[in-house]
Design a protein around this motif. Structure first.
Motif, mmCIF file in Angstrom:
data_model
loop_
_atom_site.group_PDB
_atom_site.id
_atom_site.type_symbol
_atom_site.label_atom_id
_atom_site.label_comp_id
_atom_site.label_asym_id
_atom_site.label_seq_id
_atom_site.Cartn_x
_atom_site.Cartn_y
_atom_site.Cartn_z
ATOM 1 N N ILE A 1 11.441 -7.294 -0.439
ATOM 2 C CA ILE A 1 10.276 -6.998 0.394
ATOM 3 C C ILE A 1 10.394 -5.543 0.833
ATOM 4 O O ILE A 1 11.419 -5.138 1.376
ATOM 5 N N THR A 2 9.344 -4.775 0.585
ATOM 6 C CA THR A 2 9.327 -3.372 0.987
ATOM 7 C C THR A 2 8.172 -3.160 1.958
ATOM 8 O O THR A 2 7.073 -3.666 1.735
ATOM 9 N N ILE A 3 8.459 -2.425 3.027
ATOM 10 C CA ILE A 3 7.432 -2.089 4.010
ATOM 11 C C ILE A 3 7.212 -0.584 3.923
ATOM 12 O O ILE A 3 8.161 0.188 3.988
ATOM 13 N N ARG A 4 5.958 -0.181 3.778
ATOM 14 C CA ARG A 4 5.671 1.254 3.740
ATOM 15 C C ARG A 4 4.269 1.511 4.266
ATOM 16 O O ARG A 4 3.495 0.577 4.465
ATOM 17 N N ASN A 5 3.961 2.759 4.447
ATOM 18 C CA ASN A 5 2.617 3.144 4.851
ATOM 19 C C ASN A 5 1.832 3.429 3.577
ATOM 20 O O ASN A 5 2.061 4.428 2.924
ATOM 21 N N GLN A 6 0.950 2.521 3.220
ATOM 22 C CA GLN A 6 0.149 2.688 2.007
ATOM 23 C C GLN A 6 -1.263 3.092 2.405
ATOM 24 O O GLN A 6 -1.814 2.578 3.365
ATOM 25 N N LYS A 7 -1.842 3.990 1.652
ATOM 26 C CA LYS A 7 -3.174 4.504 2.000
ATOM 27 C C LYS A 7 -4.310 3.560 1.592
ATOM 28 O O LYS A 7 -5.347 3.550 2.231
ATOM 29 N N THR A 8 -4.109 2.790 0.536
ATOM 30 C CA THR A 8 -5.245 2.026 -0.002
ATOM 31 C C THR A 8 -5.014 0.526 -0.132
ATOM 32 O O THR A 8 -5.927 -0.179 -0.506
ATOM 33 N N ARG A 9 -3.829 0.029 0.154
ATOM 34 C CA ARG A 9 -3.593 -1.402 -0.036
ATOM 35 C C ARG A 9 -2.911 -2.006 1.174
ATOM 36 O O ARG A 9 -2.144 -1.353 1.846
ATOM 37 N N TRP A 10 -3.142 -3.288 1.349
ATOM 38 C CA TRP A 10 -2.461 -4.033 2.416
ATOM 39 C C TRP A 10 -1.166 -4.623 1.899
ATOM 40 O O TRP A 10 -0.212 -4.799 2.646
ATOM 41 N N GLY A 11 -1.155 -4.938 0.623
ATOM 42 C CA GLY A 11 0.052 -5.505 0.036
ATOM 43 C C GLY A 11 -0.067 -5.510 -1.467
ATOM 44 O O GLY A 11 -1.134 -5.271 -2.028
ATOM 45 N N SER A 12 1.060 -5.787 -2.115
ATOM 46 C CA SER A 12 1.050 -5.919 -3.567
ATOM 47 C C SER A 12 2.238 -6.779 -3.980
ATOM 48 O O SER A 12 3.204 -6.927 -3.226
ATOM 49 N N CYS A 13 2.123 -7.325 -5.182
ATOM 50 C CA CYS A 13 3.176 -8.171 -5.735
ATOM 51 C C CYS A 13 3.404 -7.731 -7.179
ATOM 52 O O CYS A 13 2.468 -7.712 -7.969
ATOM 53 N N SER A 14 4.637 -7.371 -7.499
ATOM 54 C CA SER A 14 4.937 -6.933 -8.869
ATOM 55 C C SER A 14 5.191 -8.146 -9.755
ATOM 56 O O SER A 14 5.417 -9.256 -9.265
ATOM 57 N N ALA A 15 5.197 -7.921 -11.050
ATOM 58 C CA ALA A 15 5.471 -8.997 -12.012
ATOM 59 C C ALA A 15 6.858 -9.591 -11.786
ATOM 60 O O ALA A 15 7.102 -10.760 -12.084
ATOM 61 N N ASN B 1 5.324 -5.708 -1.615
ATOM 62 C CA ASN B 1 5.132 -4.515 -0.775
ATOM 63 C C ASN B 1 4.085 -4.842 0.272
ATOM 64 O O ASN B 1 3.071 -5.476 -0.051
ATOM 65 N N PHE B 2 4.319 -4.408 1.493
ATOM 66 C CA PHE B 2 3.348 -4.611 2.560
ATOM 67 C C PHE B 2 3.137 -3.314 3.316
ATOM 68 O O PHE B 2 4.065 -2.529 3.503
ATOM 69 N N ASN B 3 1.907 -3.125 3.760
ATOM 70 C CA ASN B 3 1.539 -1.943 4.519
ATOM 71 C C ASN B 3 1.918 -2.162 5.982
ATOM 72 O O ASN B 3 1.492 -3.144 6.596
ATOM 73 N N CYS B 4 2.686 -1.252 6.552
ATOM 74 C CA CYS B 4 3.130 -1.389 7.944
ATOM 75 C C CYS B 4 1.957 -1.397 8.922
ATOM 76 O O CYS B 4 2.049 -1.967 10.007
ATOM 77 N N VAL B 5 0.818 -0.824 8.525
ATOM 78 C CA VAL B 5 -0.352 -0.759 9.400
ATOM 79 C C VAL B 5 -0.916 -2.160 9.667
ATOM 80 O O VAL B 5 -1.664 -2.370 10.625
ATOM 81 N N LEU B 6 -0.513 -3.131 8.864
ATOM 82 C CA LEU B 6 -0.900 -4.524 9.117
ATOM 83 C C LEU B 6 -0.502 -4.964 10.526
ATOM 84 O O LEU B 6 -1.110 -5.873 11.090
ATOM 85 N N LEU C 1 -10.714 -8.216 7.547
ATOM 86 C CA LEU C 1 -9.869 -7.107 7.103
ATOM 87 C C LEU C 1 -10.719 -5.984 6.509
ATOM 88 O O LEU C 1 -10.499 -4.813 6.794
ATOM 89 N N ARG C 2 -11.690 -6.340 5.693
ATOM 90 C CA ARG C 2 -12.581 -5.331 5.115
ATOM 91 C C ARG C 2 -13.383 -4.617 6.200
ATOM 92 O O ARG C 2 -13.564 -3.408 6.158
ATOM 93 N N ASP C 3 -13.894 -5.394 7.171
ATOM 94 C CA ASP C 3 -14.723 -4.827 8.235
ATOM 95 C C ASP C 3 -13.937 -3.898 9.166
ATOM 96 O O ASP C 3 -14.507 -2.993 9.766
ATOM 97 N N HIS C 4 -12.635 -4.146 9.325
ATOM 98 C CA HIS C 4 -11.830 -3.385 10.278
ATOM 99 C C HIS C 4 -10.834 -2.433 9.621
ATOM 100 O O HIS C 4 -10.016 -1.816 10.301
#
Length: 181
Positions: A101-115, A120-125, A171-174
């Motif tokens: 699990i990686t936490i970082r500041n991502q500009k365009t995503r809330w999270g992602s899952c690799s194959a 990965n999760f956005n700390c701004v959550l 999430l989209r609205d905010h």
């Protein structure tokens, strides 16, 4: 418009609009130029829409106050404490495994899952309500079953979070206010 083509061992053709407004087409080594061009043509409206959105986002970001370094550190610290607990809980409920699990500041995503199952999760959550964080965690963990956004994928998300559509809309609205100070 300039389109960057990246060939790799992938099976399908995909289009990405980068944060700096570049159009990147990822294609399998074996895909012919004709097939790639046809795919781009079919997705022209999608490309235009998403390019416009990314340009608007860039404009807004240049006009808004960024999150301070101190607040960012606090968000990362809190996320590293909160998100792994939620991942463990929901992974068990869904019946999936995961990698790191990686936490970082991502500009365009809330999270992602690799194959490989790395998350990965956005700390701004951490600025969102808890039920929204739960939705993002479940969304990424459901990618351990379906690495797409198919009907089956959304059915899996709905099994765990019946009101996921409301949370997704929230999430989209905010999104803009969460991403900025």
């Amino acid at each position: 418009m300039d389109i960057e083509l990246i060939r790799s061992k992938r099976r399908t053709i995909a289009i990405e609009i980068t944060t700096d407004c570049r159009v990147v087409v990822k294609a399998p080594y074996g895909a012919s130029k004709t097939v790639i061009d046809r795919f781009i043509g079919e997705k022209a409206d999608w490309i235009s829409r998403h390019l416009k959105k990314m340009e608007e986002r860039q404009q807004e970001e240049s006009e808004s106050k960024p999150i301070s370094d101190q607040e960012m550190r606090l968000l990362v610290t809190r996320a590293k404490r909160v998100i792994p607990v939620k991942v463990r809980k929901f992974a068990e409920l869904i019946g999936v495994t995961y990698g790191r699990i990686t936490i970082r500041n991502q500009k365009t995503r809330w999270g992602s899952c690799s194959a490989e199952g790395n998350l990965n999760f956005n700390c701004v959550l951490m600025r969102a309500p808890e039920e929204i964080v739960d939705y993002v965690v479940v969304h990424e963990l459901c990618h351990r079953i379906h690495m797409n956004h198919s009907k089956a994928f959304w059915g899996e998300v709905e099994r765990v979070i019946p009101d996921y559509k409301d949370r997704r809309k929230w999430l989209r609205d905010h999104e803009k206010e969460l991403m900025r100070g």
